[in-house]
Design a protein around this motif. Structure first.
Motif, short mmCIF file in Angstrom:
data_model
loop_
_atom_site.label_atom_id
_atom_site.label_comp_id
_atom_site.label_asym_id
_atom_site.label_seq_id
_atom_site.Cartn_x
_atom_site.Cartn_y
_atom_site.Cartn_z
N TRP A 155 0.84 -1.18 0.00
CA TRP A 155 0.00 0.00 0.00
C TRP A 155 0.89 1.25 0.00
N PHE A 201 -14.71 2.23 0.41
CA PHE A 201 -13.39 1.93 0.93
C PHE A 201 -12.99 2.95 1.99
N LEU A 202 -13.14 4.23 1.69
CA LEU A 202 -12.69 5.26 2.62
C LEU A 202 -13.50 5.23 3.91
N SER A 247 -12.18 2.45 5.89
CA SER A 247 -10.86 2.84 6.38
C SER A 247 -10.98 3.73 7.62
N SER A 268 -11.04 2.02 10.90
CA SER A 268 -9.86 1.22 11.24
C SER A 268 -8.95 1.99 12.21
N TYR A 295 -7.67 5.87 11.97
CA TYR A 295 -8.65 6.93 12.25
C TYR A 295 -8.91 7.06 13.75
N ILE A 327 -2.40 8.51 5.33
CA ILE A 327 -3.00 7.19 5.41
C ILE A 327 -2.43 6.32 4.29
N ILE A 343 -3.09 3.53 1.32
CA ILE A 343 -4.15 3.06 0.42
C ILE A 343 -3.57 2.08 -0.61
N GLN A 368 -9.12 -1.10 -3.68
CA GLN A 368 -10.05 -0.24 -2.94
C GLN A 368 -11.50 -0.64 -3.23
N PHE A 415 -6.64 -3.64 6.82
CA PHE A 415 -6.07 -2.31 6.63
C PHE A 415 -4.68 -2.26 7.24
#
Length: 415
Positions: free
Chosen positions: A19, A125-126, A129, A132, A135, A163, A165, A171, A414
């Motif tokens: 990622w 996806f976001l 995320s 997870s 955040y 972050i 990705i 994603q 993640f």
């Protein structure tokens, strides 16, 4: 960070690349919300203003008390489906950071001044995320607040947050996966709500209205009027244990039951329960089928919460901010305490507000007048609501398992 750490523990087949590190604002546009004046509010029509109350757990909802404003007051872009709504400021700091994808926007809407909106090409996806680990750490370190001040997230802090990705294809896979899990959770939540709605409907019909002696709905064979009696004539009410910090023990001891041991209408035990030395106990131990009541709390809305004690796995007593009710027919009385008379009792007898602790006086509850039927009818009603509560518990346990499953996948999928 090593290359190994740039790869999640669990991945879909075919994805092997590490990622990449990026800023939040490189994959999403973050927008501040609408500031409006009371004079902009309209009762009919207008534009819905999305607020923190429109996020329930991880789900977007609309509410009957949503605010609508005149369209002339709008100076920001309208919210759109699949945007991510974020609570950026709130008087309760623990609510800051709540987020949900906008679904089923039935009217023109904008996000309010205490909210942020994220627009992105990969919303599912976001949004996943943002449930997870990165955040949670971001919220913990960047949310100001406490001591009476309003907790808040700065737009710039979120925009510049780093972050990790994966590729757009990965994603999409991850987003679709968590979208399905969220749909399963929402479906199960609907099942829980349905059983609770059924219970609420029966409560309103199987207990007499104020000033009446007959309920609207009864079991066959029961026709006698209900009799007026004092609460203390069918139950014993006991104050809780007052203990000192020096009485607390880390291992063994006696569990002290507190308000946190009542979840909705269910008794639960928790990992952070307090245990005290048995020598500190100067009240009777709590028993299964006693009714535990929150008698005092800094949040007045929590005062009056009650639940039947079930599966007491260790010796226990109720704490100083609690009351305990011992009665021969606990399931009837516990159901009765979810009906109209108890709500009114709480509304008129709970002191509090303005920074003071809300509380129920033991004597007020003891002298409260309530209507009761014959012992046989009490048993019938009690068993009926016990069965409903069991069904609610079964559905809630399924919901907890789904949420636990989602969290496990979040931890593994993640970086």
């Amino acid at each position: 960070m090593s290359k190994e750490k740039l790869v999640p523990k669990l991945r879909f087949e075919g994805f092997t690349k590490p990622w990449k590190l990026t800023k939040f604002n490189e994959i999403a546009d973050v927008e501040r919300g609408l500031t409006y004046h009371p004079s902009d509010i309209v009762e009919k029509g207008g534009v819905r203003v999305l607020r923190s109350s429109n996020i329930d757990e991880d789900r977007f909802i609309t509410k009957d008390d949503d605010v609508f404003v005149n369209e002339n007051a709008i100076n920001i872009e309208f919210s759109q489906k699949q945007n991510i709504l974020i609570t950026s400021a709130n008087g309760s700091p623990h609510l800051v950071g709540k987020h949900a994808i906008l679904e089923q926007l039935e009217t023109p809407s904008v996000h309010g001044g205490f909210m942020l909106l994220a627009r992105t090409a990969s919303p599912y996806f976001l949004n996943a995320s943002m449930s997870s680990d990165w955040y949670r750490k971001f919220i913990r370190y960047h949310v100001a607040g406490g001591g009476g001040s309003i907790g808040n997230i700065k737009k710039s802090d979120l925009e510049h947050q780093l972050i990790y990705i994966p590729s757009k294809e990965e994603q999409e896979k991850i987003g679709s996966f968590f979208k399905k899990i969220d749909e399963m959770i929402q479906l199960q939540q609907s099942k829980v709500n349905k059983v609770k709605d059924i219970k609420s409907a029966y409560l309103s019909e199987m207990f007499p209205k104020e000033g009446e002696k007959y309920p609207k709905k009864r079991f066959e064979g029961f026709t006698e009027p209900w009799k007026l009696t004092k609460f203390m004539e069918i139950a014993e009410v006991e104050r809780g244990l007052t203990y000192h910090p020096t009485d607390i023990v880390e291992k063994g001891g006696v569990r002290v039951l507190r308000s946190s041991n009542i979840y909705e209408d269910t008794f639960i035990t928790k990992d952070d329960d307090v245990f005290v030395n048995e020598n500190a106990i100067n009240i009777e131990f709590s028993n299964e089928k006693n009714i535990l009541i929150t008698s005092a709390n800094g949040s007045s809305r929590l005062v009056g919460k009650h639940a039947i004690l079930e599966q007491l796995d260790t010796p226990s007593v109720h704490g100083g901010f609690m009351l305990l009710v011992r009665t021969a027919r606990p399931y009837f009385l516990n159901a009765s305490m979810s009906s109209d008379w108890y709500r009114k009792f709480i509304r008129y007898n709970v002191a509090g507000g303005g920074g003071s602790i809300g509380n129920i006086k033991k004597s007020d509850l003891e002298h409260q007048l309530i209507y009761i039927p014959s012992k046989e009818e009490q048993e019938k009603i009690g068993q009926f609501f016990k069965n409903l509560d069991n069904q609610i518990s079964i559905e809630e346990e399924k919901l907890r398992k789904l949420r636990k499953l989602k969290q496990a996948y979040l931890n593994d999928m993640f970086v």
